[in-house]
Design a protein around this motif. Structure first.
Motif: not given
Length: 426
Positions: A33, A38-39, A264, A41, A261, A224, A230, A417
């Motif tokens: 991600l 990611k933020e 994201a 999530l 999700h 993904h 995600p 990551p």
């Protein structure tokens, strides 16, 4: 006070982060991600429920969730040039199930690839397709060219008159011949569903095939794999199927659809508007380079007749040296992470003769053809036992130190990551 059990869990997760940071990940089903995705999530969306559709929720407090879901849906429709898209399936298998239960009946005839020929387990008897109680028939497959036998398939379509032809797969090296199958499928009233789980990112980049324009009625996928979002699912296609699919997803298969999700995924769709073409191009270039170099170093890379691969995947028959399981274990000891895999000459339940490699995560980290050449030598040396594992492991760790930033996304240089985000300093 943190309990000992929780300490052990955190310790193992941190050890996993270190392993990935020091490894060459070649699992074809995984990706990384972006920082902005990611933020999403870890946002408050991860705590909430939003049953139903935007504007028609069963709970209050969803006004901003609705806006995000509409934005993500519109981005998906735009990216894949689709009349409708639904971002609520929480996996690729659930996206398949939404089509199976929304459009078909128990006992309907399905044609799909066998698992050794590359079909996903959800296409076969003991998984999602089996839950729908389809009459499952095998699509003829060319074991040398690693693609569908068109003429034999057309003959079988005319003979059995299936209700559904399911294309796509888990081992998916070359585009499937949708256009060549479409006319005969229409003649017998069969719908074509294309499982694009593995190649969704390549489709987004316009570098593999365009299933809808080639004749598929619906496309399902995971978000993904080559698509670097995600973990989740997606379905899109013709608007004439929209209502049945939506009703099947909710309330049929999903109650709450993992809102963090969705957010994201929306961010990733927004990023891929700008990066997908370059990303997909480099993925395919890397896969071809890895395959060709492995072949030149003496390994039995499959698909030679068609140039080894046109996707992110490389399939290698390692049966001359050992089983796929033992070869994969040997590579893991050197921090090269692959999976054992059935190949077309295998049977379900037998020991796997192959290994499958995917280059999408390495591409996301900025690796290109030169790194693929280096990696191919290490893999070949390990498989043929020319070099000790410890020596190659040292080289793997050294190489990976230079490739721990993300590419093909916003703000990629700001976040490793693989870094563990320690929110509680205990």
């Amino acid at each position: 006070m943190v309990s000992e059990e929780v300490k052990r869990i955190r310790k193992e997760v941190k050890k996993h982060h270190k392993l990935m940071k020091e490894s060459i990940p070649l699992i074809a089903s995984e990706n990384l991600l972006s920082p902005l995705a990611k933020e999403m999530l870890i946002s408050d969306f991860s705590h909430r429920y939003a049953e139903g559709e935007p504007g028609k929720r069963y709970y209050q407090g969803c006004r901003y969730i609705d806006e995000v879901e509409v934005e993500a849906t519109n981005l998906a429709k735009e990216m894949f040039n689709a009349d409708f898209a639904d971002v609520r399936p929480i996996s690729g298998v659930l996206a398949n199930l939404s089509a199976f239960f929304g459009l078909f009946e128990s006992g309907d005839k399905l044609m799909s690839l066998s698992v050794p020929d590359g079909g996903h387990i959800s296409h076969r008897k003991h998984s999602a397709a089996g839950l729908r109680e389809f009459d499952i028939n095998k699509i003829p497959f060319d074991k040398e060219k690693l693609n569908i036998k068109v003429e034999k398939t057309l003959e079988k379509i005319k003979k059995i008159e299936p209700d559904l032809i399911l294309l796509g797969g888990s081992v998916f090296l070359f585009p499937h011949p949708i256009e060549k199958i479409k006319g005969t499928a229409e003649d017998v009233g069969a719908k074509i569903i294309y499982d694009g789980a593995h190649v969704l990112g390549l489709i987004a980049g316009g570098k593999f095939q365009d299933p809808l324009r080639e004749g598929a009625d619906l496309v399902t996928g995971s978000t993904h794999k080559t698509f670097p979002g995600p973990q989740g699912g997606l379905i899109y296609g013709s608007s004439k199927y929209e209502e049945k699919i939506k009703e099947t997803i909710f309330p049929g298969l999903v109650s709450n659809h993992h809102l963090h999700h969705v957010a994201a995924l929306g961010v990733t769709l927004g990023e891929m508007k700008y990066f997908a073409e370059d990303y997909a191009t480099q993925i395919i270039d890397n896969a071809k380079a890895l395959a060709e170099n492995l072949y030149n170093k003496g390994l039995d890379v499959m698909g030679k007749q068609n140039g080894f691969t046109s996707s992110h995947q490389v399939l290698v028959d390692v049966s001359r040296f050992d089983s796929g399981r033992k070869v994969a274990n040997k590579l893991e000891e050197a921090n090269i992470i692959v999976n054992r895999n059935l190949i077309p000459s295998d049977k379900v339940g037998e020991t796997e003769s192959g290994i499958r490699l995917g280059v999408q995560e390495l591409t996301r980290l900025g690796m290109e053809e030169e790194e693929m050449k280096m990696l191919s030598k290490w893999i070949a040396d390990l498989v043929m036992e020319k070099t000790e594992q410890d020596k190659i492991k040292e080289k793997v760790i050294e190489l990976k130190e230079s490739f721990n930033d993300l590419h093909y996304c916003y703000e990629g240089k700001r976040a490793n990551p693989y870094k563990y985000i320690d929110l509680v300093n205990k």
